[in-house]
Design a protein around this motif. Structure first.
Motif, PDB file in Angstrom:
ATOM      1  N   ILE A 166       1.145  -1.076  -0.055  1.00  0.00           N
ATOM      2  CA  ILE A 166       0.040   0.114  -0.250  1.00  0.00           C
ATOM      3  C   ILE A 166       1.135   1.490  -0.049  1.00  0.00           C
ATOM      4  CG2 ILE A 166      -1.735   1.660   1.064  1.00  0.00           C
ATOM      5  CD1 ILE A 166      -2.866  -1.087   2.013  1.00  0.00           C
ATOM      6  N   ASN A 167       0.857   2.052  -1.080  1.00  0.00           N
ATOM      7  CA  ASN A 167       2.029   3.288  -1.029  1.00  0.00           C
ATOM      8  C   ASN A 167       3.304   3.081  -1.378  1.00  0.00           C
ATOM      9  OD1 ASN A 167      -0.787   4.605  -1.780  1.00  0.00           O
ATOM     10  ND2 ASN A 167      -0.609   5.178   0.506  1.00  0.00           N
ATOM     11  N   GLY A 168       3.787   1.634  -1.664  1.00  0.00           N
ATOM     12  CA  GLY A 168       4.657   0.949  -1.905  1.00  0.00           C
ATOM     13  C   GLY A 168       5.401   0.062  -0.320  1.00  0.00           C
ATOM     14  N   VAL A 169       3.853   0.502   0.347  1.00  0.00           N
ATOM     15  CA  VAL A 169       4.668  -0.059   2.111  1.00  0.00           C
ATOM     16  C   VAL A 169       4.334  -1.752   2.393  1.00  0.00           C
ATOM     17  CG1 VAL A 169       4.249  -0.267   4.506  1.00  0.00           C
ATOM     18  CG2 VAL A 169       4.666   2.087   3.019  1.00  0.00           C
ATOM     19  N   PRO A 170       4.921  -2.873   1.728  1.00  0.00           N
ATOM     20  CA  PRO A 170       4.580  -3.716   1.954  1.00  0.00           C
ATOM     21  C   PRO A 170       3.794  -4.401   3.221  1.00  0.00           C
ATOM     22  CG  PRO A 170       7.146  -4.331   2.522  1.00  0.00           C
ATOM     23  CD  PRO A 170       6.522  -2.528   2.285  1.00  0.00           C
ATOM     24  N   VAL A 171       2.669  -4.873   3.255  1.00  0.00           N
ATOM     25  CA  VAL A 171       0.896  -4.422   4.257  1.00  0.00           C
ATOM     26  C   VAL A 171       1.741  -6.873   4.318  1.00  0.00           C
ATOM     27  CG1 VAL A 171       0.502  -2.565   3.914  1.00  0.00           C
ATOM     28  CG2 VAL A 171      -0.481  -4.373   2.213  1.00  0.00           C
ATOM     29  N   TYR A 172       1.171  -7.247   3.251  1.00  0.00           N
ATOM     30  CA  TYR A 172       0.925  -8.327   3.160  1.00  0.00           C
ATOM     31  C   TYR A 172       2.098  -9.771   2.763  1.00  0.00           C
ATOM     32  CZ  TYR A 172      -1.381 -12.936   3.790  1.00  0.00           C
ATOM     33  OH  TYR A 172      -1.972 -14.689   3.621  1.00  0.00           O
ATOM     34  N   SER A 173       2.637 -10.835   3.072  1.00  0.00           N
ATOM     35  CA  SER A 173       3.332 -11.851   1.701  1.00  0.00           C
ATOM     36  C   SER A 173       3.126 -13.312   2.732  1.00  0.00           C
ATOM     37  CB  SER A 173       4.828 -11.427   1.834  1.00  0.00           C
ATOM     38  OG  SER A 173       5.168 -12.515   1.622  1.00  0.00           O
ATOM     39  N   LYS A 174       2.637 -13.925   1.690  1.00  0.00           N
ATOM     40  CA  LYS A 174       2.679 -15.344   1.605  1.00  0.00           C
ATOM     41  C   LYS A 174       2.939 -15.599   1.158  1.00  0.00           C
ATOM     42  CE  LYS A 174       1.159 -19.254   3.438  1.00  0.00           C
ATOM     43  NZ  LYS A 174      -0.084 -19.686   4.168  1.00  0.00           N
TER      44      LYS A 174
END
Length: 807
Positions: A564-572
């Motif tokens: 979101i806006n270049g900020v990683p918020v979720y990864s799997k």
């Protein structure tokens, strides 16, 4: 309404007992088997049946060709009143209650095996049929499911012949009295699909097919895969919803006696086998009872469509606490295809209808013969989710369970409206304080029955209550079905594609879900050979105020990463996600995940926001891919207010008797009236105690403490500060939230280690969140390290962050 006839005299009891299955009217032992009434003569066959908000029962059959109009039956006086004819033949309609207690009927019977495109609303308060706009096409045997905002989703229904069904789901938008198509969710389903609103806000398709599905009703709709039931198809089998779980019972051809349960509260729910019924059944009715048990009545055990030769007359009841079935008394009439059953407010069950059968029977379950009923003297007429409400009863100390059941609306072996919720409660001087369901996702708005059940299992007569509508704190800003820009060109885009000003004008666009290989895609992506490792997605949204919290839902196969806006918020299943050539680190199959986002980095801004995602396949031979994303945000209409809910030196109830209080001592409903009362700090042997506890020899292993606190809103954070020796375990509303030096909770077990006046501060993990708005019970056990332990100490402080409306 036109006042109708009183029913005719009861029919004579049919025959004598011929054993468990065949026994029209066997000898009955009510406290063990329950009791059936003799057959009651009714003016028509009750092939559709509905419990109205006033406790009366509406019923109808096929009235094509000059047949009879619907009727209303008054249980208290055993009289009938004829209703006006509806505007079309509503036999075969779907039906469920709207938030105001009116009954929405969708589709019906135009001619044999041809559906009806019209809809109508029955107003039980006026007895009048109210018009509703036509649906997109005909429907015969559809299913209605009420949604958290009071809208209704209608699915399936035969159109113009056997096997030709309406594949387009439609959403009745109650606020505008209009239909909205779920245009990206077209799917052929069986007649009367067994659909349930689940705790995650999705609709769960439980049958009659073996394969299960989820349906996200937001936007234009998205289907995605779930699990498979353990048995094959369960045509005309039972399916009920209780406390977030779905129970499937019997059905199929030949009929089965198998039973299975799925817990939709779990992140990845799967079916588990349950004890089977005593006999296989098909066309039976499955009814939720006030004590949380499940009653099965009628049906046939023979193969074929509706074989009376295999009639099952005895009822059976399933106890979820013990996973056992018990055979009950036998009725007198075959209740097979087109039969119905309905829970009445007094706890009896009405069993009626069947092809050509203009009669009904009343079943009194065994709980009605086990002693006096508890009484509901006073309770609110309306319950708001997330609140605590009083119930006045002289039997508060005897209450074992409080349940809430949506009114029944049954046809074709399925009740499209009934659902059961067990409510937390505590005992007060004049009755109970009961916690309403947390949200309308658990209890959609509309009419319900509130029951009290005592220790003997006897239910009260229900109090009719209205569950009100409370707006969700979260607003949907992206739905699974929304349109995204995407790049499936098998080209490495580096990192520049994450920037807001990146030129994506050449990218394709389409609605979710995206993918290939599964057959449930709204937008089919390019399937390369070898499989491309990475596909890119971009979407811009505009937010008009600051964001307080967010929830992200991802559907993916095999790996996903979201920014979101270049900020990683979720990864799997993604290592270095920006390495285009790397495949996913693990394999999934349309995995669905729901996550609350950490906003420490404050990724959202007021104005335009960019959401980006990439999806990775697991390897060069991967044969499918899936992606859809939903995002809900909570705007700063609420703020977190920090409160000291418990301070050192506060008053507690305590038990230092050395006697085991039993396994439920930490539960909110536990009766601690005989416990002592004192203020912290508690203990003995150190000389710094305010309340000195008994100090026997040998030292007692366990000392118990309880305290009620009231919270003004939902808890968003909590921390404990503890003073103790030697071991301690802390519970909130019966859920353990912290323990130190405690192995087993058994009363006679000592602490597993020694600590001297230890002080510890702990941030509690609120997943799941044990706190509720309103009254909460904090319970603590303190354990000494051994029989010769010379001292003991305890005190506790609790700080909470409570969500309250912003000024």
């Amino acid at each position: 309404m036109v006042e109708g006839q009183s029913r005719s005299a009861w029919k004579a009891v049919l025959g004598v007992c011929v054993g468990l299955l065949g026994g029209p009217a066997a000898a009955q032992v009510p406290e063990l088997e329950g009791r059936w009434s003799p057959p009651l003569s009714w003016p028509l066959s009750a092939q559709h049946i509905h419990l109205l908000p006033d406790g009366k029962v509406m019923f109808f059959e096929d009235f094509a060709g000059g047949g009879q109009a619907p009727y209303v039956w008054e249980p208290a006086t055993d009289t009938f009143a004829a209703l006006p004819l509806p505007p079309f033949n509503v036999f075969g309609a779907g039906h469920s209650y709207l938030s105001d207690g009116r009954l929405l009927l969708t589709g019906g019977h135009s001619e044999p095996r041809v559906g009806e495109a019209r809809a109508a609303i029955f107003n039980p308060y006026t007895g009048v049929w109210e018009p509703a706009p036509d649906m997109n096409d005909k429907r015969r045997y559809p299913t209605n499911t009420t949604l958290p905002d009071g809208d209704v989703l209608v699915l399936s229904g035969e159109t113009v012949g056997s096997g030709v069904t309406n594949a387009l789901p439609q959403r009745w938008v109650d606020g505008t009295q209009s239909w909205r198509d779920l245009s990206t969710a077209g799917r052929k389903l069986p007649h009367s699909p067994r659909m349930f609103l689940a705790p995650n806000g999705k609709l769960f398709f439980a049958g009659a097919w073996r394969s299960n599905l989820w349906l996200d009703p937001e936007g234009t709709g998205t289907w995605f895969g779930s699990t498979r039931s353990l048995h094959g198809g369960r045509a005309y089998g039972g399916a009920v919803y209780l406390d977030g779980k779905v129970l499937l019972v019997g059905g199929g051809d030949p009929p089965t006696n198998t039973v299975e349960l799925i817990d939709l509260n779990q992140p990845s729910p799967t079916w588990t086998s349950q004890s089977p019924m005593r006999v296989a059944r098909r066309h039976h009715n499955t009814t939720l009872l006030p004590d949380g048990t499940v009653l099965v009545t009628g049906g046939t055990q023979s193969g074929g469509f509706d074989d009376r030769g295999g009639a099952v007359f005895h009822a059976e009841i399933w106890d979820p606490e013990t996973n056992t079935w018990h055979s009950l008394a036998s009725g007198s009439v075959y209740r097979g295809y087109h039969s119905t059953a309905l829970l009445l407010p007094d706890g009896r069950v009405l069993s009626a209808g069947g092809n050509g059968e203009s009669s009904a029977e009343i079943f009194e379950p065994p709980y009605l013969f086990k002693g006096p009923r508890p009484a509901v003297q006073e309770a609110p007429d309306e319950l708001l989710p997330g609140t605590v409400f009083p119930v006045s009863t002289p039997d508060g100390s005897q209450i074992k369970k409080v349940t809430l059941l949506a009114l029944g609306s049954s046809t074709h072996a399925f009740d499209q409206n009934q659902r059961l919720l067990t409510l937390p409660y505590s005992v007060t001087d004049d009755g109970l304080r009961v916690s309403a369901p947390e949200s309308n996702v658990l209890a959609p708005p509309g009419p319900y029955l509130l029951f009290l059940v005592n220790e003997a299992g006897v239910p009260s007569v229900a109090k009719k209550v209205q569950v009100g509508k409370v707006p969700s704190r979260f607003a949907s800003v992206i739905a699974f079905s929304d349109v995204w820009k995407y790049d499936d060109g098998n080209v490495d885009r580096g990192t520049s594609w994450l920037a807001s000003d990146y030129d994506d004008s050449a990218w394709k666009s389409g609605p979710g879900q995206f993918g290939h290989g599964d057959g449930d895609e709204a937008t089919v992506l390019n399937a390369t050979t070898p499989t491309q490792p990475t596909v890119y997605f971009r979407k811009k949204i505009t937010l008009d105020k600051p964001v307080l919290a967010a929830r992200l839902e991802a559907l993916f196969d095999d790996g996903v990463q979201v920014w979101i806006n270049g900020v990683p918020v979720y990864s799997k299943n993604v290592g270095n996600g920006l390495d285009f050539g790397k495949y996913a680190s693990g394999s999934t199959s349309n995995e669905y995940r729901r996550e609350s986002l950490s906003l420490d980095s404050a990724p959202f801004v007021v104005g335009e926001n960019l959401v980006t995602a990439l999806v990775k396949q697991v390897g060069p031979r991967s044969d499918d891919l899936s992606f859809a994303l939903a995002l809900q945000v909570q705007f700063e209409n609420f703020q977190e207010e920090h409160q000291r809910a418990i301070a050192f030196g506060d008053r507690w109830e305590y038990d230092d008797s050395g006697v085991d209080p039993g396994p439920s001592w930490m539960a909110p409903a536990f009766d601690s009236a005989s416990w002592k009362v004192g203020v912290g700090q508690f203990g003995h042997g150190d000389g710094d105690e305010v309340t000195v506890l008994a100090s026997p020899r040998p030292a007692r292993p366990s000392t118990y403490f309880r305290k009620k606190i009231h919270l003004s809103g939902p808890v968003t954070s909590a921390s404990l500060e503890l003073l103790f020796e030697d071991g301690v375990a802390v519970f909130v509303n019966g859920t353990q939230v912290f323990a130190r030096n405690v192995g087993r909770l058994a009363h006679s077990k000592y602490a597993t280690g020694s600590l001297e006046n230890a002080r510890e501060t702990v941030e509690l993990v609120l997943q799941p969140n044990p706190f509720v708005k309103g009254e909460n019970t904090v319970a603590v056990v303190v354990k000494q390290v051994g029989a010769t332990s010379p001292d003991l100490s305890f005190d506790l402080a609790l700080d909470v962050g409570v969500q309250v409306p912003a000024p």
